[in-house]
Design a protein around this motif. Sequence first.
Motif, PDB file in Angstrom:
ATOM      1  N   MET A   1      40.485  47.040  76.592  1.00 39.34           N
ATOM      2  CA  MET A   1      40.327  47.036  75.161  1.00 39.34           C
ATOM      3  C   MET A   1      41.691  47.126  74.496  1.00 39.34           C
ATOM      4  N   SER A   2      41.820  46.417  73.394  1.00 39.37           N
ATOM      5  CA  SER A   2      43.062  46.436  72.647  1.00 39.37           C
ATOM      6  C   SER A   2      42.836  47.097  71.294  1.00 39.37           C
ATOM      7  N   LEU A   3      43.924  47.380  70.641  1.00 35.74           N
ATOM      8  CA  LEU A   3      43.863  47.931  69.291  1.00 35.74           C
ATOM      9  C   LEU A   3      43.005  47.032  68.409  1.00 35.74           C
ATOM     10  N   TYR A   4      43.138  45.739  68.575  1.00 34.01           N
ATOM     11  CA  TYR A   4      42.479  44.796  67.681  1.00 34.01           C
ATOM     12  C   TYR A   4      40.997  44.644  68.015  1.00 34.01           C
ATOM     13  N   SER A   5      40.643  44.716  69.279  1.00 34.98           N
ATOM     14  CA  SER A   5      39.212  44.690  69.606  1.00 34.98           C
ATOM     15  C   SER A   5      38.548  45.983  69.136  1.00 34.98           C
ATOM     16  N   GLU A   6      39.273  47.083  69.173  1.00 36.97           N
ATOM     17  CA  GLU A   6      38.751  48.348  68.659  1.00 36.97           C
ATOM     18  C   GLU A   6      38.616  48.298  67.135  1.00 36.97           C
ATOM     19  N   THR A   7      39.531  47.612  66.477  1.00 35.01           N
ATOM     20  CA  THR A   7      39.425  47.434  65.023  1.00 35.01           C
ATOM     21  C   THR A   7      38.169  46.639  64.699  1.00 35.01           C
ATOM     22  N   ALA A   9      35.455  46.452  66.489  1.00 38.75           N
ATOM     23  CA  ALA A   9      34.311  47.326  66.763  1.00 38.75           C
ATOM     24  C   ALA A   9      34.123  48.346  65.638  1.00 38.75           C
ATOM     25  N   GLN A  10      35.220  48.859  65.120  1.00 35.92           N
ATOM     26  CA  GLN A  10      35.174  49.821  64.024  1.00 35.92           C
ATOM     27  C   GLN A  10      34.580  49.172  62.770  1.00 35.92           C
ATOM     28  N   HIS A  13      30.774  48.650  63.260  1.00 38.83           N
ATOM     29  CA  HIS A  13      30.076  49.928  63.096  1.00 38.83           C
ATOM     30  C   HIS A  13      30.025  50.324  61.612  1.00 38.83           C
ATOM     31  N   ASP A 103      36.954  39.327  72.377  1.00 41.23           N
ATOM     32  CA  ASP A 103      38.044  40.301  72.382  1.00 41.23           C
ATOM     33  C   ASP A 103      39.348  39.680  72.880  1.00 41.23           C
TER      34      ASP A 103
END
Length: 167
Positions: A1-7, A9-10, A13, A103
């Motif tokens: 996971m990268s910062l951008y895939s987490e962004t 996902a955020q 959500h 991602d």
Amino acid sequence: MSLYSETKAQFIHGLQSLNAVLEKSAAWAKEQGVDEATLLDAKLADDMFPLKRQVQVSCDMAKRTVARLANVDAPVMDDNESTFAQLHERIAATVDFMKSVQDSQLDGDDERPIMVQAREHQLHFTARSYVFQFAVPNFYFHTTTAYGILRQAGVPLGKRDFLGKIQ
């Protein structure tokens, strides 16, 4: 996971939580006999956007951020929603678009340039500064403002509604 895939996902959500808040608000309005248009046009202050525009901007910020990071075009949406049902459709379309971006498309150099055309000028960022200093704060400003408008209108919402489903 990268910062951008987490962004991404955020944002997904956050939009799903906003959608649930809108569902609860529509049900409350119906129970209380409050006209839907009254809530959708409500503002915290005269110089701020109304609820429906807060939702539109939340969607735009999320989809455009993911598109910029993946170097793809974001879908264009008309800003003509005038019902809760139409706002739900916009959120669903935004989430569907973000889920369609893999991602691996979001991986990249933190220093790559990102340009945002603002009203009168261009804003220049690195990918990292764009996410941390512009995209995420703007997304949460508009989702929080939407929540605040509904709370001020009397919708019985709490912190758990804003946070959404915690897994």
